[in-house]
Design an enzyme around this catalytic site. Structure first.
Site, mmCIF file in Angstrom:
data_model
loop_
_atom_site.group_PDB
_atom_site.id
_atom_site.type_symbol
_atom_site.label_atom_id
_atom_site.label_comp_id
_atom_site.label_asym_id
_atom_site.label_seq_id
_atom_site.Cartn_x
_atom_site.Cartn_y
_atom_site.Cartn_z
ATOM 1 N N THR A 183 0.832 -1.200 0.000
ATOM 2 C CA THR A 183 0.000 0.000 0.000
ATOM 3 C C THR A 183 0.871 1.257 0.000
ATOM 4 O O THR A 183 1.984 1.252 0.523
ATOM 5 C CB THR A 183 -0.955 0.026 1.217
ATOM 6 N N ARG A 184 0.332 2.310 -0.617
ATOM 7 C CA ARG A 184 0.964 3.631 -0.563
ATOM 8 C C ARG A 184 -0.084 4.661 -0.142
ATOM 9 O O ARG A 184 0.119 5.864 -0.293
ATOM 10 C CB ARG A 184 1.562 4.014 -1.922
ATOM 11 N N HIS B 287 -8.344 1.857 5.545
ATOM 12 C CA HIS B 287 -9.619 2.045 6.239
ATOM 13 C C HIS B 287 -10.244 0.676 6.530
ATOM 14 O O HIS B 287 -9.599 -0.353 6.368
ATOM 15 C CB HIS B 287 -10.532 2.930 5.392
ATOM 16 N N HIS C 154 -9.991 -2.089 3.872
ATOM 17 C CA HIS C 154 -8.668 -2.701 3.727
ATOM 18 C C HIS C 154 -8.425 -3.716 4.840
ATOM 19 O O HIS C 154 -7.858 -4.786 4.616
ATOM 20 C CB HIS C 154 -7.581 -1.628 3.761
ATOM 21 N N ARG D 41 -6.515 -4.513 -8.031
ATOM 22 C CA ARG D 41 -7.053 -4.036 -9.310
ATOM 23 C C ARG D 41 -6.268 -2.787 -9.688
ATOM 24 O O ARG D 41 -6.097 -1.889 -8.881
ATOM 25 C CB ARG D 41 -8.543 -3.730 -9.152
#
Length: 572
Positions: A198-199, A203, A206, A292
């Protein structure tokens, strides 16, 4: 599932070179050196730690060409992203970079020696081929822009030897190397680990998708966010790490671990996904969530996504056997209010009520101080985001006025200063052109280069004040479009920037010039004067265009205030 490193052996160069480190440090004192850029520094750190195994240095021309053309190193090993040490012709000459030379690679921040490279070759890459093959060539792709605008013209290939680890003064306890993370997994008894790239902030959705992925594989979760270079405009890593730390207690006891990855992302879509899988395998993960449009930078110059939504998953799946890490497809989660739970979108029956908040909507709510529901994000996460991204009413901004001498921009700037001070709520700083010239740029002349440098100094000061929450009113002549655009880019990294073109006609400026400055310029007593013997490039990107020959200063100030009000900078 085995979690052997990519290529079979973890290339931990710190461990390999530990026994001869003192000798290498002594040698380093007598060697020429090269200061690394931020991207090079990120790449070197992961080469040295083994994160880029099987690499043991920066790619030679054979390795580079193999990766660019076929996703293969010269020895046939799978590797999808070129890792290059780029240098300029001047650096080659000044430092004496040539095959066989040994050069110290230093941290640009504190000049500490990090490694010694033994140069194997120096070559000029075909940037067009690299842009097309690796990033699909679109000029709007951030990596293509970086390649053409920032990357230097020559690449240096060669293996490196470790001297020191880069100094990190933030989150030192969360920066595991591959060896350290593997040891931590072993200590915890974890043999199945799902890595999550992740970058962005995380929330509830996730958290739900990572928990589901782990439970379905009877595994644990590695939250492995990138804290090196990401996409321009991304939320800073300090804020993101505080979000991850706030979220961690929301996982079932002992399920998740947070570790930071000092990676310089390229936003390379499918190729980057393969690269990410290799890196996570080296760090000891057995499973990897591929999202995605994984590592996609958004829309291209035609308004279409750079990459297809499932390009990344398909390319990683193609090399699944070689990668030796199981791909976990990212599931789009949606909230079911009637059940008070999240579920994958493709598993929701038709007609079932769902709720979602887009990234655009979230940013709007943060900007305007609107509520963010608990079903979307946990209160402790929202608290961190609000601290780092206060609502517009508490943010700073810059009003940048540009126009001819005596166009009225100084009068507008002063009047706007009084108006904003009267309204209160934030400090107000006034940067008039003549004041900046005397206090900040006294040594500069009026050549194009000196004018450009003056505007960038103003932009730097304005950016720092804007970041601190001030209202900045700058009123230089700023006659050149490229200088103004760079000023906008500089300030926009700290807050909002509004360009006001004071388009008062030159004839009016000259006819009302009581000091006679134009007259002196016409006589040649002053040279390089904007509008007389130096051009003014009228902006095409102004947020407001005004003219004091037809509109009063009071009305112009009111127009600017209304613009600020419409953007949420004043309270209700």
């Amino acid at each position: 599932m085995a979690n052997t490193p990519h290529g079979g052996v973890l290339k931990d160069l710190h461990a390999r070179d530990l026994s001869i480190r003192s000798e290498l440090l002594k040698e380093a004192d007598s060697l020429p050196d090269l200061a690394l850029t931020e991207r090079q520094l990120c790449d070197l750190e992961l080469i040295l730690s083994g994160g880029f195994s099987p690499l043991e240095g920066f790619m030679t021309e054979k390795d580079y060409n193999g990766v660019v053309n076929d996703l293969r190193l010269a020895d046939g090993a799978l590797f999808s992203m070129p890792i290059n040490l780029d240098v300029s012709a001047q650096e080659i000459e000044t430092i004496g970079i040539a095959p066989g030379k040994r050069i110290v690679l230093r941290d640009f921040r504190d000049e500490s020696p990090l490694a010694i490279i033994t140069v194997e070759d120096v070559y000029k890459p075909n940037k067009e081929t690299e842009a097309v093959n690796v990033f699909r060539g679109d000029p709007e792709h951030p990596a293509v822009k970086y390649l053409y605008n920032t990357v230097k013209e020559f690449y240096v290939g060669g293996k490196v030897q470790a001297l020191n680890r880069p100094n990190h003064y933030d989150y030192a306890g969360l920066r595991y190397t591959p060896s350290e993370l593997r040891a931590e997994f072993n200590k915890l008894g974890w043999n199945r680990v799902v890595a999550f790239q992740t970058r962005n902030p995380m929330h509830r959705a996730h958290r739900e998708l990572t928990v589901r992925a782990a439970r379905s594989r009877q595994a644990n979760v590695l939250i492995h966010p990138v804290v090196g270079l990401t996409k321009p405009g991304d939320i800073d890593h300090f804020t993101r790490v505080r979000v991850y730390q706030a979220l961690l207690p929301r996982y079932p006891n002992g399920m998740a671990l947070l570790s930071l990855l000092p990676l310089a992302m390229r936003m390379g879509g499918d190729r980057e996904a393969v690269w990410h899988a290799i890196i996570r395998k080296n760090f000891g993960a057995t499973h990897f969530i591929v999202g995605r449009d994984h590592a996609g930078p958004g829309k291209n110059s035609k308004g279409v996504d750079f990459y297809g939504p499932y390009d990344a998953q398909e390319l990683v799946e193609k090399y699944r056997d070689e990668l030796g890490i199981e791909v976990v497809p990212f599931q789009q989660m949606t909230y079911l209010p009637d059940a008070d739970e999240y579920a994958p979108k493709d598993e929701v029956a038709p007609g079932v009520k769902t709720l979602d908040i887009s990234g655009t909507e979230l940013r709007k709510r943060l900007r305007l101080g609107l509520p963010i529901p608990e079903w979307f994000s946990y209160p402790e996460v929202v608290k961190v985001l609000r601290e780092s991204h206060p609502p517009r009413v508490s943010q700073g901004f810059t009003i940048f006025l540009t126009g001819y001498h005596n166009s009225g921009k100084d009068a507008i700037a002063r009047a706007l200063t009084y108006t904003l001070n009267q309204q209160g709520g934030r400090s107000v700083s006034l940067l008039l052109g003549e004041t900046v010239r005397s206090e900040l740029s006294a040594e500069l002349g009026f050549s194009r280069a000196d004018r450009h440098k003056n505007i960038q100094r103003i932009a730097f000061v304005a950016a720092e004040l804007t970041r601190a929450g001030a209202a900045v009113i700058a009123a230089p002549t700023a006659p050149y479009d490229d200088s103004r655009k760079l000023a906008r880019d500089t300030v926009s990294q700290s807050g909002s920037f509004f360009l006001v073109h004071v388009a008062t006609p030159l004839e009016y400026c000259e006819s009302t010039d009581r000091k006679g400055i134009f007259a002196k310029a016409r006589k040649g007593e002053i040279t390089g004067f904007t509008g007389v013997d130096d051009p003014y490039e009228a902006p095409a990107d102004a947020d407001i265009t005004v003219d004091v020959s037809t509109t009063s200063v009071r009305t112009i100030v009111h127009q600017i205030v209304l613009l600020l009000e419409s953007q949420g900078f004043f309270g209700n």
